[in-house]
Design an enzyme around this catalytic site. Structure first.
Site, PDB file in Angstrom:
ATOM      1  N   GLY A 145       5.877  13.671 -23.705  1.00  0.00           N
ATOM      2  CA  GLY A 145       4.562  13.215 -23.224  1.00  0.00           C
ATOM      3  C   GLY A 145       4.702  12.393 -21.949  1.00  0.00           C
ATOM      4  O   GLY A 145       3.946  12.565 -20.988  1.00  0.00           O
ATOM      5  N   HIS A 146       5.702  11.508 -21.917  1.00  0.00           N
ATOM      6  CA  HIS A 146       5.942  10.705 -20.719  1.00  0.00           C
ATOM      7  C   HIS A 146       6.416  11.603 -19.563  1.00  0.00           C
ATOM      8  O   HIS A 146       6.011  11.413 -18.419  1.00  0.00           O
ATOM      9  CB  HIS A 146       7.014   9.638 -20.989  1.00  0.00           C
ATOM     10  CG  HIS A 146       6.653   8.625 -22.037  1.00  0.00           C
ATOM     11  ND1 HIS A 146       7.306   8.539 -23.236  1.00  0.00           N
ATOM     12  CD2 HIS A 146       5.707   7.655 -22.058  1.00  0.00           C
ATOM     13  CE1 HIS A 146       6.793   7.545 -23.953  1.00  0.00           C
ATOM     14  NE2 HIS A 146       5.818   7.001 -23.267  1.00  0.00           N
ATOM     15  N   ASP A 164      -3.655   8.251 -26.166  1.00  0.00           N
ATOM     16  CA  ASP A 164      -4.141   6.914 -26.517  1.00  0.00           C
ATOM     17  C   ASP A 164      -5.522   6.726 -25.902  1.00  0.00           C
ATOM     18  O   ASP A 164      -5.728   5.880 -25.032  1.00  0.00           O
ATOM     19  CB  ASP A 164      -3.145   5.862 -26.026  1.00  0.00           C
ATOM     20  CG  ASP A 164      -1.802   6.064 -26.687  1.00  0.00           C
ATOM     21  OD1 ASP A 164      -1.673   5.783 -27.876  1.00  0.00           O
ATOM     22  OD2 ASP A 164      -0.882   6.563 -26.008  1.00  0.00           O
ATOM     23  N   VAL A 172       0.413  16.011 -25.061  1.00  0.00           N
ATOM     24  CA  VAL A 172       1.577  16.893 -25.159  1.00  0.00           C
ATOM     25  C   VAL A 172       2.016  16.880 -26.624  1.00  0.00           C
ATOM     26  O   VAL A 172       2.106  15.814 -27.244  1.00  0.00           O
ATOM     27  CB  VAL A 172       2.716  16.400 -24.239  1.00  0.00           C
ATOM     28  CG1 VAL A 172       3.922  17.319 -24.325  1.00  0.00           C
ATOM     29  CG2 VAL A 172       2.217  16.268 -22.811  1.00  0.00           C
TER      30      VAL A 172
HETATM   31  P1  AMP Z   1       3.635   4.292 -24.431  1.00  0.00           P
HETATM   32  O1  AMP Z   1       5.014   4.340 -23.864  1.00  0.00           O
HETATM   33  O2  AMP Z   1       3.546   4.742 -25.843  1.00  0.00           O
HETATM   34  O3  AMP Z   1       2.942   2.981 -24.167  1.00  0.00           O
HETATM   35  O4  AMP Z   1       2.791   5.380 -23.619  1.00  0.00           O
HETATM   36  C1  AMP Z   1       2.749   5.360 -22.225  1.00  0.00           C
HETATM   37  C2  AMP Z   1       1.729   6.356 -21.739  1.00  0.00           C
HETATM   38  O5  AMP Z   1       2.095   7.657 -22.215  1.00  0.00           O
HETATM   39  C3  AMP Z   1       0.314   6.091 -22.255  1.00  0.00           C
HETATM   40  O6  AMP Z   1      -0.611   6.290 -21.183  1.00  0.00           O
HETATM   41  C4  AMP Z   1       0.156   7.136 -23.330  1.00  0.00           C
HETATM   42  O7  AMP Z   1      -1.193   7.508 -23.526  1.00  0.00           O
HETATM   43  C5  AMP Z   1       0.967   8.290 -22.784  1.00  0.00           C
HETATM   44  N1  AMP Z   1       1.389   9.214 -23.838  1.00  0.00           N
HETATM   45  C6  AMP Z   1       2.044   8.880 -24.965  1.00  0.00           C
HETATM   46  N2  AMP Z   1       2.212   9.977 -25.739  1.00  0.00           N
HETATM   47  C7  AMP Z   1       1.646  11.012 -25.077  1.00  0.00           C
HETATM   48  C8  AMP Z   1       1.478  12.406 -25.374  1.00  0.00           C
HETATM   49  N3  AMP Z   1       1.925  12.951 -26.491  1.00  0.00           N
HETATM   50  N4  AMP Z   1       0.840  13.177 -24.471  1.00  0.00           N
HETATM   51  C9  AMP Z   1       0.356  12.628 -23.316  1.00  0.00           C
HETATM   52  N5  AMP Z   1       0.481  11.330 -22.973  1.00  0.00           N
HETATM   53  C10 AMP Z   1       1.113  10.527 -23.854  1.00  0.00           C
END
Ligand code: AMP
Length: 280
Positions: free
Chosen positions: A36-37, A150, A176
């Protein structure tokens, strides 16, 4: 690729990019990078000349019952991933440089933060909105890349950007998913193999509801009942909420508008909270 951990250094690099007329896309993360990242980084690369990724586990978005110490951290692997996908700068500030001992200034969004499970997690959105505001001030990007996964925090940040007139364009990466449909998430690594099977019900419910709407169903009751029916087929999934909302206000809808209304599912599975959503 440059790795920067000092705020002043990041600020002068940002000024350099600005003076050299280089556009910057910024991807905020808490590390433990997954697909996703990566897709956010790829999207960022298509939008700007320079890509900056921050890796920062924000203590201000964890509540008294959340286990920040258990949040995984793999900086070496994260840096390898960033390098592989040609990130220009990885910004890894230290907690005590972001939050001095006498830190007392917060950004609080007052409407969307109270929707869904917001009232029970006020610290989360306050902490998130505050830290993103700090990063926007330090990095001053042209483009901010967030994730649809999110949706609640993403909607709040969009509102903060609008209300506080940040000169940044916010773009959102669609969710993703893993091969079995589960949305990629850092927390997935806490699921055991049985929980992993149960978790598939979430995407099954989202998909089934999308199919219903494609067939002409617009009644929220009908769709919520279907989602609840599928989720509760698993005795291990414990529902926090299943909601149909307008994505711009996060308010419940009285009628489903195809391609606009979002179905959000939030559950506990064992000790792991899973959030997912789909535009119907
Ligand atoms: P985090 O590291 O969990 O704080 O997420 C960082 C960014 O990645 C945030 O904007 C999340 O919404 C995005 N993100 C996390 N998981 C996914 C995913 N599966 N698909 C798309 N974006 C994601």
């Amino acid at each position: 690729m440059q790795t920067v951990s000092h705020i002043k250094e990041m600020e002068s690099l940002s000024s350099e990019f600005y003076l050299n007329k280089q556009t910057v896309a910024y991807v905020p993360t808490m590390g433990s990078l997954h697909e996703g990242h990566v897709r956010q980084i790829e999207l960022a690369k298509r939008k700007a000349g320079k890509v900056i990724v921050s890796i920062f586990i924000n203590p201000r978005q964890f509540g008294p019952n959340d286990e920040i110490i258990k949040y995984p951290s793999n900086l070496d692997i994260d840096l390898e991933i960033c390098k592989k996908f040609e990130v220009d700068v990885v910004f890894t500030p230290k907690v005590n440089s972001m939050f001095s001992p006498d830190f007392s200034t917060y950004v609080v969004e007052e409407k969307l933060s109270n929707r869904l499970s917001g009232p029970t997690r006020a610290y989360f959105f306050k902490g998130y909105a505050t830290v993103i505001t700090m990063f926007l001030n330090i990095i001053r990007p042209d483009v901010l890349v967030l994730g649809q996964k999110d949706i609640h925090q993403t909607s709040i940040v969009k509102k903060v950007v609008k209300d506080l007139h940040f000169p940044v364009q916010t773009i959102v990466q669609p969710i993703v998913r893993e091969a079995d449909g589960l949305a990629c998430a850092t927390s997935n690594r806490f699921l055991d193999s049985q929980e992993r099977i149960e978790a598939k019900k979430i995407y099954e419910a989202l998909q089934r509801c999308k199919d219903l709407v494609a067939k002409g169903v617009t009644s929220p009751d009908r769709v919520l009942a279907e989602a609840t029916h599928i989720i509760t087929q698993s005795l291990k999934l414990r529902v926090v909420y299943i909601s149909l909302v307008d994505p711009s206000t996060l308010e419940p809808v009285s009628v489903i508008v195809p391609k606009k209304t979002v179905l959000i599912i939030s559950v506990w599975l064992g000790n792991t909270r899973l959030n997912d959503n789909i535009t119907l």
